[in-house]
Design a protein around this motif. Sequence first.
Motif, PDB file in Angstrom:
ATOM      1  N   ASN A  36       0.927  -1.149   0.050  1.00  0.00           N
ATOM      2  CA  ASN A  36       0.073  -0.041  -0.042  1.00  0.00           C
ATOM      3  C   ASN A  36       0.833   1.190  -0.017  1.00  0.00           C
ATOM      4  OD1 ASN A  36      -2.426  -1.394   0.105  1.00  0.00           O
ATOM      5  ND2 ASN A  36      -2.444  -1.873   2.222  1.00  0.00           N
ATOM      6  N   ALA A  37       0.306   2.097  -0.969  1.00  0.00           N
ATOM      7  CA  ALA A  37       0.944   3.544  -0.983  1.00  0.00           C
ATOM      8  C   ALA A  37       0.071   4.616  -0.628  1.00  0.00           C
ATOM      9  CB  ALA A  37       1.603   3.825  -2.300  1.00  0.00           C
ATOM     10  N   GLU A  39      -0.328   8.846  -0.613  1.00  0.00           N
ATOM     11  CA  GLU A  39      -0.078   9.760  -1.067  1.00  0.00           C
ATOM     12  C   GLU A  39      -0.501  11.004  -0.165  1.00  0.00           C
ATOM     13  OE1 GLU A  39       1.084  13.079  -4.595  1.00  0.00           O
ATOM     14  OE2 GLU A  39      -0.957  12.067  -4.762  1.00  0.00           O
ATOM     15  N   SER A  42      -2.273  15.277  -2.101  1.00  0.00           N
ATOM     16  CA  SER A  42      -2.440  14.992  -3.517  1.00  0.00           C
ATOM     17  C   SER A  42      -2.880  16.062  -4.468  1.00  0.00           C
ATOM     18  CB  SER A  42      -3.196  13.811  -3.742  1.00  0.00           C
ATOM     19  OG  SER A  42      -2.947  12.723  -2.916  1.00  0.00           O
ATOM     20  N   VAL A  48      -1.168  11.088  -8.554  1.00  0.00           N
ATOM     21  CA  VAL A  48      -1.413   9.565  -8.145  1.00  0.00           C
ATOM     22  C   VAL A  48      -2.099   8.785  -9.137  1.00  0.00           C
ATOM     23  CG1 VAL A  48      -3.865   9.973  -7.201  1.00  0.00           C
ATOM     24  CG2 VAL A  48      -2.138   8.570  -5.927  1.00  0.00           C
ATOM     25  N   PHE A  51       0.984   7.721 -10.984  1.00  0.00           N
ATOM     26  CA  PHE A  51       1.539   6.719 -10.105  1.00  0.00           C
ATOM     27  C   PHE A  51       0.957   5.535 -10.336  1.00  0.00           C
ATOM     28  CE2 PHE A  51       3.184  10.268  -7.101  1.00  0.00           C
ATOM     29  CZ  PHE A  51       4.248  10.583  -7.954  1.00  0.00           C
ATOM     30  N   ALA A  52      -0.446   5.321 -10.159  1.00  0.00           N
ATOM     31  CA  ALA A  52      -0.984   4.056 -10.206  1.00  0.00           C
ATOM     32  C   ALA A  52      -0.986   3.318 -11.456  1.00  0.00           C
ATOM     33  CB  ALA A  52      -2.575   4.440  -9.807  1.00  0.00           C
ATOM     34  N   LEU A  58       1.691  -1.202  -6.633  1.00  0.00           N
ATOM     35  CA  LEU A  58       1.227  -0.595  -5.378  1.00  0.00           C
ATOM     36  C   LEU A  58      -0.194  -0.502  -5.453  1.00  0.00           C
ATOM     37  CD1 LEU A  58       4.411   1.651  -5.140  1.00  0.00           C
ATOM     38  CD2 LEU A  58       3.685  -0.092  -3.228  1.00  0.00           C
ATOM     39  N   HIS A  59      -0.964  -0.276  -4.511  1.00  0.00           N
ATOM     40  CA  HIS A  59      -2.122   0.060  -4.375  1.00  0.00           C
ATOM     41  C   HIS A  59      -2.230   1.432  -3.619  1.00  0.00           C
ATOM     42  CE1 HIS A  59      -3.593  -4.061  -5.135  1.00  0.00           C
ATOM     43  NE2 HIS A  59      -2.526  -4.410  -4.216  1.00  0.00           N
ATOM     44  N   TRP A  60      -2.628   2.281  -4.578  1.00  0.00           N
ATOM     45  CA  TRP A  60      -2.487   3.848  -4.092  1.00  0.00           C
ATOM     46  C   TRP A  60      -3.799   4.639  -3.492  1.00  0.00           C
ATOM     47  CZ3 TRP A  60       2.098   6.521  -5.025  1.00  0.00           C
ATOM     48  CH2 TRP A  60       3.006   5.681  -5.583  1.00  0.00           C
ATOM     49  N   THR A  61      -3.422   5.320  -2.501  1.00  0.00           N
ATOM     50  CA  THR A  61      -4.345   5.867  -1.733  1.00  0.00           C
ATOM     51  C   THR A  61      -4.021   7.283  -1.582  1.00  0.00           C
ATOM     52  OG1 THR A  61      -4.960   3.931  -0.370  1.00  0.00           O
ATOM     53  CG2 THR A  61      -5.817   6.244   0.318  1.00  0.00           C
ATOM     54  N   THR A  84      -7.228   3.627  -8.076  1.00  0.00           N
ATOM     55  CA  THR A  84      -6.872   4.162  -6.565  1.00  0.00           C
ATOM     56  C   THR A  84      -7.939   4.035  -5.926  1.00  0.00           C
ATOM     57  OG1 THR A  84      -7.652   6.378  -7.718  1.00  0.00           O
ATOM     58  CG2 THR A  84      -5.198   5.493  -7.895  1.00  0.00           C
TER      59      THR A  84
END
Length: 210
Positions: A36-37, A39, A42, A48, A51-52, A58-61, A84
């Motif tokens: 998990n990542a 930011e 944001s 983001v 990035f995703a 990575l699982h982006w929040t 995301t």
Amino acid sequence: MFRPEPDGRMHFAMYERNAKPVIDGLSPFLADIKGNALEIGSGTGQHVIAFAATFPVLHWTPSDPDPVHRTSIDAWRSFENAPTAPALALDAASDWAEMPEVRAISPLSLIISMNVIHISPPSVMRGILNGAAKALAAGGLLVFYGPFKENGKHTGEGNANFDAGLRVQDVDWGLRDTVDIQSIGESLGLVWRDMVVMPSNNRLLVLAKP
Ligand SMILES: C[S@@+](CC[C@H](N)C(=O)[O-])C[C@H]1O[C@@H](n2cnc3c(N)ncnc32)[C@H](O)[C@@H]1O
């Protein structure tokens, strides 16, 4: 700074300039990281989403305390059908690592905060470091991107002028010093991993939880 679309998506003028160098700078550090990542700050949400798409392991929040920015982040997420999570209402000056939504995705493999800690009081810088020390997994990374001072000195005249302008807007704003970030981080158990020199006198700072 932002031009909203009818659905709430905002465009940050610097996004196009920053996106590729940031992704290129991050790539070597993220090669072996999954999980998990988060930011912090944001903004429009454009980064983001990129990035995703670039680092799908990575699982982006994303997160931002500003509701207008969260609307933009979630509008970009819908527009791009991005994998995301919805944007969290996260104030980095708070004890955010204890938020139920953050605890649900912790321990985190990555925390990234770009262009936030100079446009906010020092409590935000300290809050990010403090929360990262709590929420990161062993081996997890905390990454800052933006302009910084180094050993009390500006890295260029443009940054010095930018810093002076920030302080006119708010006496508590201003470029932070990499030395302070390193020493506060180390006092919290984070280790200094690297500093990457980026275009336009920006830096990518990487700290890690051992
Ligand atoms: C200059 S914008 C940067 C946005 C984005 N990270 C980027 O680089 O395009 C600064 C962002 O920091 C956010 N911010 C300000 N205070 C904050 C706080 N206390 N905690 C988290 N984010 C904050 C603002 O709402 C804004 O979205």
